[in-house]
Design a protein around this motif. Structure first.
Motif, PDB file in Angstrom:
ATOM      1  N   LEU A   1      41.041  30.229  62.052  1.00  0.00           N
ATOM      2  CA  LEU A   1      39.878  30.723  62.792  1.00  0.00           C
ATOM      3  C   LEU A   1      38.848  31.350  61.855  1.00  0.00           C
ATOM      4  O   LEU A   1      37.631  31.179  62.050  1.00  0.00           O
ATOM      5  N   CYS A   2      39.328  32.075  60.829  1.00  0.00           N
ATOM      6  CA  CYS A   2      38.404  32.678  59.862  1.00  0.00           C
ATOM      7  C   CYS A   2      37.662  31.603  59.077  1.00  0.00           C
ATOM      8  O   CYS A   2      36.448  31.707  58.849  1.00  0.00           O
ATOM      9  N   PHE A   3      38.365  30.558  58.671  1.00  0.00           N
ATOM     10  CA  PHE A   3      37.696  29.457  57.963  1.00  0.00           C
ATOM     11  C   PHE A   3      36.682  28.766  58.880  1.00  0.00           C
ATOM     12  O   PHE A   3      35.589  28.377  58.442  1.00  0.00           O
ATOM     13  N   TRP A   4      37.034  28.635  60.162  1.00  0.00           N
ATOM     14  CA  TRP A   4      36.138  27.990  61.117  1.00  0.00           C
ATOM     15  C   TRP A   4      34.858  28.801  61.305  1.00  0.00           C
ATOM     16  O   TRP A   4      33.783  28.244  61.496  1.00  0.00           O
ATOM     17  N   CYS A   5      34.994  30.137  61.220  1.00  0.00           N
ATOM     18  CA  CYS A   5      33.822  31.019  61.332  1.00  0.00           C
ATOM     19  C   CYS A   5      33.132  31.230  59.977  1.00  0.00           C
ATOM     20  O   CYS A   5      32.276  32.117  59.869  1.00  0.00           O
ATOM     21  N   ARG A   6      33.534  30.475  58.955  1.00  0.00           N
ATOM     22  CA  ARG A   6      32.956  30.541  57.615  1.00  0.00           C
ATOM     23  C   ARG A   6      33.215  31.885  56.927  1.00  0.00           C
ATOM     24  O   ARG A   6      32.450  32.306  56.066  1.00  0.00           O
ATOM     25  N   GLN A   7      34.279  32.542  57.321  1.00  0.00           N
ATOM     26  CA  GLN A   7      34.711  33.773  56.645  1.00  0.00           C
ATOM     27  C   GLN A   7      35.797  33.373  55.646  1.00  0.00           C
ATOM     28  O   GLN A   7      36.996  33.556  55.872  1.00  0.00           O
ATOM     29  N   PHE A   8      35.350  32.813  54.515  1.00  0.00           N
ATOM     30  CA  PHE A   8      36.287  32.179  53.588  1.00  0.00           C
ATOM     31  C   PHE A   8      37.201  33.198  52.897  1.00  0.00           C
ATOM     32  O   PHE A   8      38.360  32.900  52.628  1.00  0.00           O
ATOM     33  N   PHE A   9      36.671  34.388  52.591  1.00  0.00           N
ATOM     34  CA  PHE A   9      37.516  35.383  51.943  1.00  0.00           C
ATOM     35  C   PHE A   9      38.679  35.784  52.844  1.00  0.00           C
ATOM     36  O   PHE A   9      39.845  35.801  52.429  1.00  0.00           O
ATOM     37  N   TRP A  10      38.355  36.106  54.108  1.00  0.00           N
ATOM     38  CA  TRP A  10      39.407  36.532  55.028  1.00  0.00           C
ATOM     39  C   TRP A  10      40.315  35.376  55.399  1.00  0.00           C
ATOM     40  O   TRP A  10      41.527  35.567  55.608  1.00  0.00           O
TER      41      TRP A  10
ATOM     42  N   THR B   1      53.263  32.105  61.933  1.00  0.00           N
ATOM     43  CA  THR B   1      52.395  31.224  62.725  1.00  0.00           C
ATOM     44  C   THR B   1      51.086  31.917  63.079  1.00  0.00           C
ATOM     45  O   THR B   1      50.001  31.321  62.968  1.00  0.00           O
ATOM     46  N   TYR B   2      51.171  33.158  63.491  1.00  0.00           N
ATOM     47  CA  TYR B   2      49.963  33.880  63.904  1.00  0.00           C
ATOM     48  C   TYR B   2      49.013  34.086  62.723  1.00  0.00           C
ATOM     49  O   TYR B   2      47.793  33.944  62.861  1.00  0.00           O
ATOM     50  N   LEU B   3      49.569  34.428  61.566  1.00  0.00           N
ATOM     51  CA  LEU B   3      48.726  34.578  60.373  1.00  0.00           C
ATOM     52  C   LEU B   3      48.025  33.273  60.028  1.00  0.00           C
ATOM     53  O   LEU B   3      46.843  33.266  59.656  1.00  0.00           O
ATOM     54  N   ALA B   4      48.742  32.167  60.148  1.00  0.00           N
ATOM     55  CA  ALA B   4      48.143  30.857  59.849  1.00  0.00           C
ATOM     56  C   ALA B   4      47.022  30.535  60.839  1.00  0.00           C
ATOM     57  O   ALA B   4      45.961  30.023  60.450  1.00  0.00           O
ATOM     58  N   VAL B   5      47.241  30.861  62.115  1.00  0.00           N
ATOM     59  CA  VAL B   5      46.207  30.591  63.133  1.00  0.00           C
ATOM     60  C   VAL B   5      44.964  31.434  62.870  1.00  0.00           C
ATOM     61  O   VAL B   5      43.828  30.934  62.928  1.00  0.00           O
ATOM     62  N   VAL B   6      45.149  32.709  62.568  1.00  0.00           N
ATOM     63  CA  VAL B   6      44.006  33.580  62.269  1.00  0.00           C
ATOM     64  C   VAL B   6      43.274  33.087  61.026  1.00  0.00           C
ATOM     65  O   VAL B   6      42.036  33.126  60.955  1.00  0.00           O
TER      66      VAL B   6
ATOM     67  N   ARG C   1      29.209  41.432  63.115  1.00  0.00           N
ATOM     68  CA  ARG C   1      30.073  42.580  62.850  1.00  0.00           C
ATOM     69  C   ARG C   1      31.543  42.279  63.186  1.00  0.00           C
ATOM     70  O   ARG C   1      32.339  43.190  63.326  1.00  0.00           O
ATOM     71  N   VAL C   2      31.878  41.009  63.307  1.00  0.00           N
ATOM     72  CA  VAL C   2      33.218  40.623  63.756  1.00  0.00           C
ATOM     73  C   VAL C   2      34.299  41.138  62.812  1.00  0.00           C
ATOM     74  O   VAL C   2      35.271  41.778  63.230  1.00  0.00           O
ATOM     75  N   ILE C   3      34.151  40.870  61.512  1.00  0.00           N
ATOM     76  CA  ILE C   3      35.199  41.220  60.554  1.00  0.00           C
ATOM     77  C   ILE C   3      35.332  42.731  60.418  1.00  0.00           C
ATOM     78  O   ILE C   3      36.445  43.270  60.361  1.00  0.00           O
ATOM     79  N   MET C   4      34.202  43.426  60.383  1.00  0.00           N
ATOM     80  CA  MET C   4      34.253  44.895  60.260  1.00  0.00           C
ATOM     81  C   MET C   4      35.002  45.520  61.424  1.00  0.00           C
ATOM     82  O   MET C   4      35.917  46.331  61.234  1.00  0.00           O
ATOM     83  N   VAL C   5      34.622  45.156  62.627  1.00  0.00           N
ATOM     84  CA  VAL C   5      35.224  45.747  63.814  1.00  0.00           C
ATOM     85  C   VAL C   5      36.661  45.253  63.987  1.00  0.00           C
ATOM     86  O   VAL C   5      37.573  46.037  64.270  1.00  0.00           O
ATOM     87  N   GLY C   6      36.878  43.964  63.778  1.00  0.00           N
ATOM     88  CA  GLY C   6      38.208  43.393  63.968  1.00  0.00           C
ATOM     89  C   GLY C   6      39.242  43.951  63.001  1.00  0.00           C
ATOM     90  O   GLY C   6      40.372  44.271  63.387  1.00  0.00           O
ATOM     91  N   SER C   7      38.870  44.094  61.717  1.00  0.00           N
ATOM     92  CA  SER C   7      39.834  44.580  60.719  1.00  0.00           C
ATOM     93  C   SER C   7      40.194  46.046  60.953  1.00  0.00           C
ATOM     94  O   SER C   7      41.360  46.438  60.827  1.00  0.00           O
ATOM     95  N   THR C   8      39.199  46.875  61.294  1.00  0.00           N
ATOM     96  CA  THR C   8      39.501  48.282  61.554  1.00  0.00           C
ATOM     97  C   THR C   8      40.278  48.450  62.861  1.00  0.00           C
ATOM     98  O   THR C   8      41.150  49.325  62.958  1.00  0.00           O
TER      99      THR C   8
END
Length: 489
Positions: free
Chosen positions: A146-155, A138-143, A415-422
């Motif tokens: 949110l990534c699609f909503w922020c236009r981060q299509f790869f993530w 469920t958590y993976l699906a929610v994230v 810098r959301v994806i960079m900071v969030g993923s690390t």
């Protein structure tokens, strides 16, 4: 099944667990001399090359991290490094201290989740393990949403695929979960009876935090640098691989220390001195783990986690495609390839390292041959405790990454994806240090059950009976499948 004849192990004369009476008789002959073999056997240095590589890697990386962080600390391009990256410049004027607090909070969240998770596991084992299994999808699906909503299509796509794979894996092993929960409950019972084990995990968590303070200082300098996204990402990937290896080495060092103590406790069960664990046990386990066996730990940490995860996924897929012969043929090829690798890289090697002081490859091979010759490999393959603990580790990392990602989105949206993923990786490493204590107990239980079933019977007779019955059913199941294949061939 034939007996193994490895003379290096004091427990090398063993037969199939399915022949229970013979195993128990042999156990009674060996158990009296087993404790002496654990502690007093002379140790030799193994895999020194890999320990040297790991230490050199830490020294060199520490220097690079300090330079990367200082270059953007309070003054932009303090060390004039930007002149070497002119082809990637974006004229970004960020500073290290802009992002370093985010990583500091990530470390705090990771430690908090690790300790809370450990406490809840001890008090509400069943509920927390069910949470680990079911909430991750469920958590993976929610994230992903949110990534699609922020236009981060790869993530978004990556997390969606992760949610799908997690769902398929849980569906494929749903019938194994009751037995897995039983093993994990017994492992928790064993671990919580050894407060020194928990202290070891906490001490290594503090040590990991100290390294992460330097690592995040350098990572903050990379995020704040004037390089383009591609250059920053490549640097962060290199730093993340290093952090993953460092975290794996620390986790497996704890694994070796805990395995040595757990094995000693199980050997002492039923003896007069079993009521108190000698103070030297922890010191000796720690000394062996950071000296003679450290090279083996560094070597195994490079490959074990990746191969183990791949094996879980392939087993899950393989159990659900029996009707598609073409696809089954391809998956079987990958399955046998991974099984070959597992023979030389498996987590049970760390118990052999802790108890007998062998090199990593020999320990892994001996552990796997022990399981196969006794039939316990069928039980190990059926158990999913490692996967359940990994789900808890990933979930803790996702919570850490999500919290820091939201903060980064408010302050530095680019810098959301960079900071969030690390930050997620930092959380996974810290939570993993808490989970490895339980996993060490599980692996030690299986090694003891294969080498000397009487040890488990003395410790918990009901648990021994349930393990023996499950092993008998799994061996019957394998025999039935083998006959079915021969009949249809």
């Amino acid at each position: 099944m034939s007996d193994s004849t490895n003379s290096a192990s004091p427990s090398s004369d063993y037969a199939s667990i399915s022949s229970g009476d013979q195993s128990l008789q042999r156990s009674s002959r060996r158990s009296g001399e087993g404790t002496r073999a654990i502690v007093r056997e002379s140790r030799h240095w193994h895999d020194i090359f890999w320990s040297a590589i790991f230490v050199i890697h830490l020294i060199c990386l520490g220097f690079v991290l300090a330079v990367l962080g200082l270059n953007r600390f309070r003054i932009s391009d303090r060390l004039n490094i930007d002149r070497y990256t002119q082809g990637f410049l974006e004229n970004h004027k960020g500073l290290t201290e802009d992002y370093w607090p985010l990583y500091a909070v990530a470390g705090g969240i990771g430690v908090f989740i690790s300790w809370v998770w450990s406490l809840l596991l001890g008090s509400y084992a069943n509920e927390m393990m069910k949470v680990s299994v079911h909430i991750l999808t469920t958590y993976l699906a929610v994230v992903s949403v949110l990534c699609f909503w922020c236009r981060q299509f790869f993530w978004g796509g990556a997390f969606a695929i992760g949610a799908l794979l997690q769902f398929l894996y849980v569906v494929s092993v749903i019938d194994r979960l009751p037995f897995t929960m039983l093993v994990l409950r017994k492992a928790l019972k064993l671990v919580w009876g050894l407060p020194k084990v928990i202290m070891v995990a906490h001490a290594f968590t503090v040590f990991m935090l100290l390294w992460m303070s330097l690592w995040s200082f350098g990572a903050s300098g990379v995020v704040a640098s004037s390089m383009g996204d591609e250059g920053r990402w490549w640097l962060l990937v290199v730093l993340s691989v290093s952090l993953f290896w460092t975290g794996a080495v620390l986790c497996n060092t704890v694994h070796v220390i805990v395995s040595g103590m757990v094995f000693h406790v199980l050997f002492q069960c039923g003896q007069e001195e079993s009521s108190s664990l000698p103070p030297s046990t922890l010191v000796e386990s720690l000394r062996y783990a950071v000296t003679t066996s450290f090279g083996s730990i560094c070597y195994g940490s490079l490959f074990t986690a990746a191969i183990r995860t791949l094996r879980w996924e392939i087993r899950g897929v393989r159990s659900k495609i029996c009707g598609n012969e073409c696809l089954l043929c391809c998956v079987d090829f990958l399955f046998h390839l991974v099984e070959t690798l597992v023979r030389f890289f498996n987590k049970y090697a760390y118990v052999q390292i802790a108890v007998y002081g062998k090199g990593f490859n020999r320990s892994a091979r001996d552990a796997w041959e022990l399981f196969q010759s006794t039939g316990v490999e069928a039980l190990v393959a059926y158990d999913c405790s490692g996967a359940v603990l990994l789900m808890g580790t990933i979930f803790g990392g996702l919570i850490t990454g999500s919290c820091i990602g939201i903060w980064a989105w408010i302050k530095y949206s680019d810098r959301v994806i960079m900071v969030g993923s690390t930050a997620m990786l930092m959380g996974m490493v810290l939570v993993g240090l808490g989970m490895v204590v339980v996993e060490s107990a599980v692996t030690s239980i299986y090694i003891c059950f294969a080498e000397d079933p009487l040890l488990i019977q003395r410790w918990d007779a009901d648990f021994f009976t349930e393990m023996s019955e499950m092993l008998h059913r799994r061996l019957q199941h394998r025999s039935a499948r083998a006959r079915e294949v021969l009949t249809t061939a």
